[in-house]
Design a protein around this motif. Structure first.
Motif, mmCIF file in Angstrom:
data_model
loop_
_atom_site.group_PDB
_atom_site.id
_atom_site.type_symbol
_atom_site.label_atom_id
_atom_site.label_comp_id
_atom_site.label_asym_id
_atom_site.label_seq_id
_atom_site.Cartn_x
_atom_site.Cartn_y
_atom_site.Cartn_z
ATOM 1 N N VAL A 11 1.150 -1.109 0.050
ATOM 2 C CA VAL A 11 0.106 -0.071 0.017
ATOM 3 C C VAL A 11 1.016 1.150 0.013
ATOM 4 O O VAL A 11 1.647 1.402 0.819
ATOM 5 C CB VAL A 11 -1.219 0.103 1.159
ATOM 6 C CG1 VAL A 11 -1.747 1.179 1.203
ATOM 7 C CG2 VAL A 11 -1.781 -1.297 1.365
ATOM 8 N N VAL A 12 0.707 2.138 -1.015
ATOM 9 C CA VAL A 12 1.529 3.064 -1.059
ATOM 10 C C VAL A 12 1.008 4.612 -1.417
ATOM 11 O O VAL A 12 -0.069 4.637 -2.075
ATOM 12 C CB VAL A 12 2.493 2.798 -2.453
ATOM 13 C CG1 VAL A 12 3.553 4.173 -2.645
ATOM 14 C CG2 VAL A 12 3.056 1.648 -2.525
ATOM 15 N N ILE A 13 1.492 5.651 -0.717
ATOM 16 C CA ILE A 13 0.955 7.026 -0.980
ATOM 17 C C ILE A 13 1.771 7.763 -2.101
ATOM 18 O O ILE A 13 3.212 7.491 -1.845
ATOM 19 C CB ILE A 13 1.019 7.777 0.280
ATOM 20 C CG1 ILE A 13 0.554 6.918 1.398
ATOM 21 C CG2 ILE A 13 0.783 9.133 0.172
ATOM 22 C CD1 ILE A 13 0.868 7.822 2.874
ATOM 23 N N LEU A 14 0.914 8.163 -2.809
ATOM 24 C CA LEU A 14 1.849 9.028 -4.041
ATOM 25 C C LEU A 14 1.505 10.238 -3.468
ATOM 26 O O LEU A 14 0.196 10.747 -3.591
ATOM 27 C CB LEU A 14 1.090 8.712 -5.315
ATOM 28 C CG LEU A 14 1.117 7.038 -5.859
ATOM 29 C CD1 LEU A 14 0.664 6.024 -5.165
ATOM 30 C CD2 LEU A 14 0.912 7.263 -7.501
ATOM 31 N N GLU A 15 2.470 11.149 -3.610
ATOM 32 C CA GLU A 15 2.628 12.434 -3.543
ATOM 33 C C GLU A 15 3.032 13.432 -4.707
ATOM 34 O O GLU A 15 4.331 13.428 -5.017
ATOM 35 C CB GLU A 15 3.057 12.921 -2.333
ATOM 36 C CG GLU A 15 2.948 14.256 -1.735
ATOM 37 C CD GLU A 15 3.572 14.323 -0.222
ATOM 38 O OE1 GLU A 15 2.782 14.472 0.684
ATOM 39 O OE2 GLU A 15 4.811 14.556 0.000
ATOM 40 N N PRO A 16 2.063 14.060 -5.425
ATOM 41 C CA PRO A 16 2.700 14.657 -6.547
ATOM 42 C C PRO A 16 3.442 16.182 -6.241
ATOM 43 O O PRO A 16 3.305 16.629 -5.293
ATOM 44 C CB PRO A 16 1.409 14.945 -7.309
ATOM 45 C CG PRO A 16 0.336 15.124 -6.044
ATOM 46 C CD PRO A 16 0.550 14.315 -5.189
ATOM 47 N N GLN A 17 4.198 16.574 -7.458
ATOM 48 C CA GLN A 17 4.738 17.649 -7.202
ATOM 49 C C GLN A 17 3.791 18.665 -7.764
ATOM 50 O O GLN A 17 3.405 18.552 -8.913
ATOM 51 C CB GLN A 17 6.120 17.584 -8.009
ATOM 52 C CG GLN A 17 6.817 19.006 -7.855
ATOM 53 C CD GLN A 17 8.261 18.828 -8.484
ATOM 54 O OE1 GLN A 17 8.762 17.820 -9.099
ATOM 55 N NE2 GLN A 17 9.133 19.927 -8.273
ATOM 56 N N VAL A 18 3.557 19.762 -7.247
ATOM 57 C CA VAL A 18 2.518 20.789 -7.695
ATOM 58 C C VAL A 18 3.330 22.026 -7.801
ATOM 59 O O VAL A 18 4.114 22.571 -7.056
ATOM 60 C CB VAL A 18 1.534 20.862 -6.408
ATOM 61 C CG1 VAL A 18 0.558 22.029 -6.639
ATOM 62 C CG2 VAL A 18 0.829 19.634 -6.040
ATOM 63 N N PHE A 19 3.020 22.678 -9.045
ATOM 64 C CA PHE A 19 3.382 23.741 -9.479
ATOM 65 C C PHE A 19 2.465 24.809 -9.243
ATOM 66 O O PHE A 19 1.225 24.837 -10.052
ATOM 67 C CB PHE A 19 4.300 23.648 -10.876
ATOM 68 C CG PHE A 19 5.114 22.538 -10.899
ATOM 69 C CD1 PHE A 19 6.622 22.929 -10.937
ATOM 70 C CD2 PHE A 19 4.853 21.388 -11.430
ATOM 71 C CE1 PHE A 19 7.286 21.763 -10.826
ATOM 72 C CE2 PHE A 19 5.799 20.372 -11.383
ATOM 73 C CZ PHE A 19 7.001 20.742 -11.236
ATOM 74 N N GLY A 20 2.447 25.726 -8.689
ATOM 75 C CA GLY A 20 1.407 26.512 -8.520
ATOM 76 C C GLY A 20 1.958 28.203 -8.586
ATOM 77 O O GLY A 20 3.069 28.583 -8.198
ATOM 78 N N ASP A 21 0.985 29.019 -8.746
ATOM 79 C CA ASP A 21 0.989 30.401 -8.716
ATOM 80 C C ASP A 21 -0.335 31.148 -8.496
ATOM 81 O O ASP A 21 -1.207 30.543 -8.238
ATOM 82 C CB ASP A 21 1.925 31.043 -9.709
ATOM 83 C CG ASP A 21 1.215 30.621 -11.253
ATOM 84 O OD1 ASP A 21 0.037 30.613 -11.344
ATOM 85 O OD2 ASP A 21 2.046 30.709 -12.067
ATOM 86 N N ASP A 22 -0.266 32.286 -8.669
ATOM 87 C CA ASP A 22 -1.732 33.002 -8.462
ATOM 88 C C ASP A 22 -2.724 32.837 -9.410
ATOM 89 O O ASP A 22 -3.776 33.071 -9.222
ATOM 90 C CB ASP A 22 -1.405 34.915 -8.445
ATOM 91 C CG ASP A 22 -0.667 35.352 -9.658
ATOM 92 O OD1 ASP A 22 -0.258 34.738 -10.764
ATOM 93 O OD2 ASP A 22 -0.704 36.458 -9.843
ATOM 94 N N ARG A 23 -2.305 32.091 -10.487
ATOM 95 C CA ARG A 23 -3.356 31.750 -11.531
ATOM 96 C C ARG A 23 -3.964 30.323 -11.177
ATOM 97 O O ARG A 23 -4.870 29.932 -11.691
ATOM 98 C CB ARG A 23 -2.278 31.665 -12.878
ATOM 99 C CG ARG A 23 -2.138 32.721 -13.492
ATOM 100 C CD ARG A 23 -1.319 32.461 -14.572
ATOM 101 N NE ARG A 23 -0.070 31.652 -14.429
ATOM 102 C CZ ARG A 23 0.360 30.651 -15.214
ATOM 103 N NH1 ARG A 23 0.227 30.642 -16.324
ATOM 104 N NH2 ARG A 23 1.522 29.842 -14.816
#
Length: 182
Positions: A11-23
């Motif tokens: 059983v594995v947790i996947l955690e994405p890399q999130v790219f965010g800004d004011d948009r």
């Protein structure tokens, strides 16, 4: 994508890399080559999307034949997601993993075949999306009692109130009586 081990190795947790800004934000939610290398070599054949209100518990479900592996995530709200190992031959037989999945933390959980799976909605409402490795086969669907004392799952019940269940889930057998995998 980070792949985080739980106390049950499959059983594995996947955690994405999130790219965010004011948009807003962008994230990759699935890449077959990485998943196959770091979780399990699988092909997904069906995707489902459900919506539930706070206090609803769906599960613990599995298919005794045509078992489904599930890659689950929440796109609105938050849930407490649980996977229970019901493989008699497993070193972790009868153990469970619980993880908060939310639109905010963007985590996913890989629940392999051989596990009962369920979730409890902790937010006002939640939308739950999951990919499956096999097609839904209602004739093989089984439920495991959500609050069986043998499992002692620590559900984070809102205001300590009993969850809202389907009739099928309310009448599910306990761990000792439930159908299991070899």
């Amino acid at each position: 994508m980070k792949f985080i081990q739980t106390k049950i190795p499959e059983v594995v947790i996947l955690e994405p890399q999130v790219f965010g800004d004011d948009r807003g934000f962008f994230m990759e939610t699935f890449r077959a080559s990485e998943f196959n290398e770091k979780c399990a070599p699988r092909e997904f054949v069906q995707e489902n999307h459900s919506s539930s209100a706070q206090g609803i518990l769906r599960g613990l479900h599995y298919q005794i034949q045509n078992p489904q592996g599930k890659l689950v995530r929440v796109v609105k709200g938050s849930v407490y997601d649980v996977a229970v190992d019901i493989r008699k031959s497993s070193a972790t037989f009868g153990q469970w993993v619980g993880v908060e999945l939310s639109a905010a933390n963007k985590r996913q959980l890989w629940v392999p075949e051989g596990f009962a799976h369920g979730f409890y909605v902790t937010s006002e409402s939640a939308e739950f999306v999951y990919k499956c490795t096999n097609y839904y086969a209602p004739e093989y669907e089984r439920s495991l009692l959500w609050n069986d004392s043998r499992l002692s799952i620590d559900w984070p019940l809102v205001d300590n109130q009993a969850p809202t269940l389907s009739e099928k889930d309310a009448q599910a057998p306990g761990f000792e009586q439930a159908d299991k995998f070899k």
